[in-house]
Design a protein around this motif. Structure first.
Motif, mmCIF file in Angstrom:
data_model
loop_
_atom_site.group_PDB
_atom_site.id
_atom_site.type_symbol
_atom_site.label_atom_id
_atom_site.label_comp_id
_atom_site.label_asym_id
_atom_site.label_seq_id
_atom_site.Cartn_x
_atom_site.Cartn_y
_atom_site.Cartn_z
ATOM 1 N N LEU A 58 -20.969 8.437 -4.970
ATOM 2 C CA LEU A 58 -20.001 7.691 -4.978
ATOM 3 C C LEU A 58 -18.609 8.443 -4.777
ATOM 4 O O LEU A 58 -18.250 9.480 -5.581
ATOM 5 N N THR A 59 -17.879 8.152 -4.004
ATOM 6 C CA THR A 59 -16.618 9.109 -3.439
ATOM 7 C C THR A 59 -15.384 7.938 -3.377
ATOM 8 O O THR A 59 -15.557 6.815 -2.588
ATOM 9 N N LEU A 60 -14.331 8.348 -3.961
ATOM 10 C CA LEU A 60 -13.178 7.603 -3.829
ATOM 11 C C LEU A 60 -12.212 8.371 -3.160
ATOM 12 O O LEU A 60 -11.977 9.642 -3.233
ATOM 13 N N VAL A 92 -13.349 3.410 -1.016
ATOM 14 C CA VAL A 92 -14.564 3.637 -1.867
ATOM 15 C C VAL A 92 -15.786 3.539 -1.079
ATOM 16 O O VAL A 92 -16.056 2.751 -0.299
ATOM 17 N N LEU A 93 -16.462 4.749 -0.918
ATOM 18 C CA LEU A 93 -17.772 5.007 -0.365
ATOM 19 C C LEU A 93 -19.117 5.210 -1.436
ATOM 20 O O LEU A 93 -19.064 6.014 -2.243
ATOM 21 N N VAL A 94 -19.993 4.498 -0.926
ATOM 22 C CA VAL A 94 -21.447 4.624 -1.677
ATOM 23 C C VAL A 94 -22.411 5.068 -0.659
ATOM 24 O O VAL A 94 -22.696 4.623 0.341
ATOM 25 N N ALA A 132 -21.342 4.796 2.827
ATOM 26 C CA ALA A 132 -20.921 3.569 3.457
ATOM 27 C C ALA A 132 -19.702 2.954 2.484
ATOM 28 O O ALA A 132 -19.677 3.163 1.352
ATOM 29 N N GLU A 133 -18.759 2.584 3.281
ATOM 30 C CA GLU A 133 -17.491 1.851 2.612
ATOM 31 C C GLU A 133 -17.929 0.644 1.847
ATOM 32 O O GLU A 133 -18.623 -0.193 2.828
ATOM 33 N N ILE A 134 -17.517 0.060 0.822
ATOM 34 C CA ILE A 134 -17.651 -1.015 0.032
ATOM 35 C C ILE A 134 -16.282 -1.605 -0.219
ATOM 36 O O ILE A 134 -15.391 -1.022 -0.241
ATOM 37 N N ASP A 135 -16.170 -2.995 -0.154
ATOM 38 C CA ASP A 135 -15.065 -3.615 -0.030
ATOM 39 C C ASP A 135 -14.595 -4.131 -1.524
ATOM 40 O O ASP A 135 -15.520 -4.842 -2.349
ATOM 41 N N ARG A 140 -23.751 -1.790 -7.905
ATOM 42 C CA ARG A 140 -25.184 -1.694 -7.796
ATOM 43 C C ARG A 140 -25.836 -2.438 -6.724
ATOM 44 O O ARG A 140 -26.801 -1.752 -6.211
ATOM 45 N N LYS A 141 -25.140 -3.362 -6.119
ATOM 46 C CA LYS A 141 -25.787 -3.918 -4.657
ATOM 47 C C LYS A 141 -25.571 -2.929 -3.584
ATOM 48 O O LYS A 141 -26.619 -2.709 -2.987
ATOM 49 N N ALA A 142 -24.452 -1.763 -3.595
ATOM 50 C CA ALA A 142 -24.472 -1.119 -2.426
ATOM 51 C C ALA A 142 -25.440 0.252 -2.767
ATOM 52 O O ALA A 142 -25.699 0.939 -1.898
ATOM 53 N N ALA A 143 -25.655 0.671 -4.098
ATOM 54 C CA ALA A 143 -26.277 1.810 -4.402
ATOM 55 C C ALA A 143 -27.660 1.514 -4.892
ATOM 56 O O ALA A 143 -28.537 2.144 -5.488
ATOM 57 N N SER A 144 -28.201 0.069 -4.518
ATOM 58 C CA SER A 144 -29.693 -0.186 -4.711
ATOM 59 C C SER A 144 -29.837 -0.075 -6.280
ATOM 60 O O SER A 144 -30.929 0.651 -6.791
#
Length: 266
Positions: free
Chosen positions: A171-173, A180-182, A185-188, A242-246
């Motif tokens: 998890l990177t900000l 925000v990257l998980v 991959a960037e999440i919105d 949770r959705k982005a990180a399974s």
């Protein structure tokens, strides 16, 4: 004084609409009032307002759908003002793009405080020409607000380091870029969700009380009796993570206190 900020009040109750309109007018907004969802959307497309207050119970279009359509054409601040009090209604309102949710009956003092808090927060469209920036400053002074740059911490007003990332391996900000990257991959995230996550990540392993999150992210000392809006935004944020990180978890709820960011949680 010339009014530079604009607002659209969407409210079919004439008395309530007039009261909200009067408050915003006194705060320095150029205000238009819409009594239906259709009229509201036409006004918003025409006037490109900075702020919309939105009742959910309208005679033609449900306010949730109006909010969803607003987000297609505008990044203005939206405060839902509704008699609907259930958690589901709040979640839906925030999920479709509202920045805040205020339950009727409400005090004018609370509405004023919430409007002020919103305008202290980042907004991409505030990065505009010098003439528009000057207009923004003039209007902000009238309402005693401080608009901050998207690359600044809403709690302190200090600039984020432009390249220094926050978080952990998965998890990177990137605060300066508001990314925000998980797992790369960037999440919105919404503005509020990003600011909540950034504040928690900047304090790893520390339990942050709901009241402190409100003061930091909403940039105000005014904390209402209910901090439920924090829980609603955090619920949306955690669902997206949770959705982005399974299913991985980084944010823990500490019952009766607040929330804690744990970098190694999974």
């Amino acid at each position: 004084m010339l009014k530079e900020r604009t607002a659209v009040v969407v409210e079919d109750d004439h008395d309530i609409g007039d009261v909200i309109s009067s408050l915003l007018d006194q705060a320095g907004f150029d205000v238009a009032v819409a009594r239906t969802g259709t009229e509201a959307l036409d006004l918003i497309r025409e006037r490109k307002p900075d702020l919309v207050t939105l009742d959910l119970s309208l005679p033609d279009i449900d306010g949730v759908e109006v909010c969803r359509q607003i987000r297609v054409v505008s990044d203005c601040y939206v405060i839902v003002i509704s008699a609907r009090t259930s958690e589901v209604d709040r979640l839906i309102g925030l999920e479709v793009g509202a920045d805040d949710y205020l339950v009727k009956p409400f005090s004018m003092r609370e509405l004023q405080a919430r409007v002020a808090a919103l305008f202290r927060r980042p907004r991409t469209s505030d990065l505009v020409s010098p003439s528009t920036a000057a207009a923004t400053a003039q209007a902000a002074e009238a309402v005693a607000l401080a608009v901050v740059d998207p690359a600044t911490d809403p709690a302190t007003g200090e600039a984020y380091p432009p390249t220094h990332p926050l978080g952990c391996d998965d998890l990177t900000l990137r605060p300066g870029a508001r990314e925000v990257l998980v797992s790369g991959a960037e999440i919105d995230l919404t503005r509020t969700e990003f600011d909540l996550l950034a504040h928690l990540v900047r304090n790893p392993g520390v339990v942050v009380a709901r009241e402190d999150l409100m003061r930091a992210v909403w940039a105000t000392e005014f904390v209402p009796d209910s901090t439920h809006v924090v829980d609603v935004h955090l619920a949306n944020l955690r669902r997206k993570l949770r959705k982005a990180a399974s299913g991985n978890e980084w944010i823990r709820t500490i019952r009766g206190v607040g929330f804690r960011y744990d970098p190694c949680c999974s």
